[in-house]
Motif scaffolding. Structure first.
Motif, PDB file in Angstrom:
ATOM      1  N   ASP A 113       0.829  -1.207   0.000  1.00  0.00           N
ATOM      2  CA  ASP A 113       0.000   0.000   0.000  1.00  0.00           C
ATOM      3  C   ASP A 113       0.862   1.256   0.000  1.00  0.00           C
ATOM      4  OD1 ASP A 113      -2.311  -1.475  -0.006  1.00  0.00           O
ATOM      5  OD2 ASP A 113      -2.664  -1.301   2.160  1.00  0.00           O
ATOM      6  N   GLU A 163       2.307   1.558  -3.410  1.00  0.00           N
ATOM      7  CA  GLU A 163       1.235   1.868  -4.367  1.00  0.00           C
ATOM      8  C   GLU A 163       0.930   3.362  -4.385  1.00  0.00           C
ATOM      9  OE1 GLU A 163      -0.852   0.549  -7.335  1.00  0.00           O
ATOM     10  OE2 GLU A 163      -0.526  -1.079  -5.893  1.00  0.00           O
ATOM     11  N   ASN A 164       1.054   4.009  -3.244  1.00  0.00           N
ATOM     12  CA  ASN A 164       0.685   5.422  -3.129  1.00  0.00           C
ATOM     13  C   ASN A 164       1.847   6.384  -3.369  1.00  0.00           C
ATOM     14  OD1 ASN A 164      -2.013   4.851  -2.445  1.00  0.00           O
ATOM     15  ND2 ASN A 164      -1.444   4.482  -0.310  1.00  0.00           N
ATOM     16  N   THR A 203       2.701  10.764   1.410  1.00  0.00           N
ATOM     17  CA  THR A 203       3.291   9.554   0.849  1.00  0.00           C
ATOM     18  C   THR A 203       4.774   9.496   1.186  1.00  0.00           C
ATOM     19  OG1 THR A 203       3.832  10.647  -1.257  1.00  0.00           O
ATOM     20  CG2 THR A 203       1.674   9.601  -1.073  1.00  0.00           C
TER      21      THR A 203
END
Length: 221
Positions: A102, A105-106, A181
């Motif tokens: 995750d 992914e970000n 992020t």
């Protein structure tokens, strides 16, 4: 093709942040080159592979010992972050809770990054990690394995902090206690692979990252 589109946009984002005022939109010409050769608009995947091929031809991978602190190597940190992002599902497949996936992914490419030593050049007095005043230690300290690229603000905040403090910083993203992020996927790979950061870890990580670039991104010369 949402997957192909996301990869294309991510690669274009990498090209943008790693470019200069002289080369900002060179990649747009590459897109036009492939588009005019076919009778219909190419797929996102075809466009991505063409951009990647042109980029690789223009930027041959330096030898590992050339990727060091006193060289202009910011491009290769961004290039590596794209490689990690592109292979994120494979690299983080053993992450049972998908937390690291995750985080990867970000990831977002952003300009204005500076290079930081993971094991600091001048450790604080209470640090368990110490450098010897030798050419060998200076080479390891300034090698690609011991470097990440982060924002200037975070660089100032973490300057001379221990690996444990930087490890906790990455952990905050994994625990979702940090907004925004993560600034470096290379740093996320360090977090994934190493609980202890020493000279052996630095060299092993550096060679692994260089081999990833060599294998997946740059054609054999």
């Amino acid at each position: 093709d949402n997957s192909g589109l996301k990869t294309l946009l991510m690669f274009e984002s990498f090209l943008y942040v790693s470019s200069s005022n002289m080369t900002n939109y060179r990649w747009f010409g590459w897109l036009m080159d492939v588009t005019v050769k076919v009778s219909q608009i190419p797929s996102c995947t075809d466009l991505f592979h063409h951009l990647k091929s042109e980029c690789d031809k223009l930027n041959p991978l330096p030898k590992y010992n050339e990727l060091c602190y006193d060289r202009e190597i910011r491009y290769w940190f961004w290039r590596l972050d794209f490689a990690i992002w592109e292979q994120r599902k494979e690299l983080f497949k053993e992450d049972e809770d998908s937390v690291l996936l995750d985080v990867a992914e970000n990831y977002v490419f952003i300009r204005n990054r500076s290079i930081e030593h993971v094991a600091p050049q001048h450790p604080k007095s209470d640090s368990v990690f110490k450098w010897e005043d030798t050419d060998s230690d200076k080479t390891v300290m300034n090698s690609f394995g011991n470097l990440v690229m982060i924002s200037q603000g975070l660089n100032s905040k973490l300057q001379n902090e221990s690996y444990e403090v930087k490890y906790a910083h990455v952990l905050s993203y994994c625990n979702k206690s940090k907004t925004g992020t993560i600034e470096s996927l290379k740093l996320l790979m360090i977090y994934k692979d190493y609980k202890v950061w020493d000279k052996e870890s630095i060299q092993a990580h550096g060679k692994k990252m260089h081999e990833m670039l060599e294998r997946y991104l740059v054609p054999k010369r």
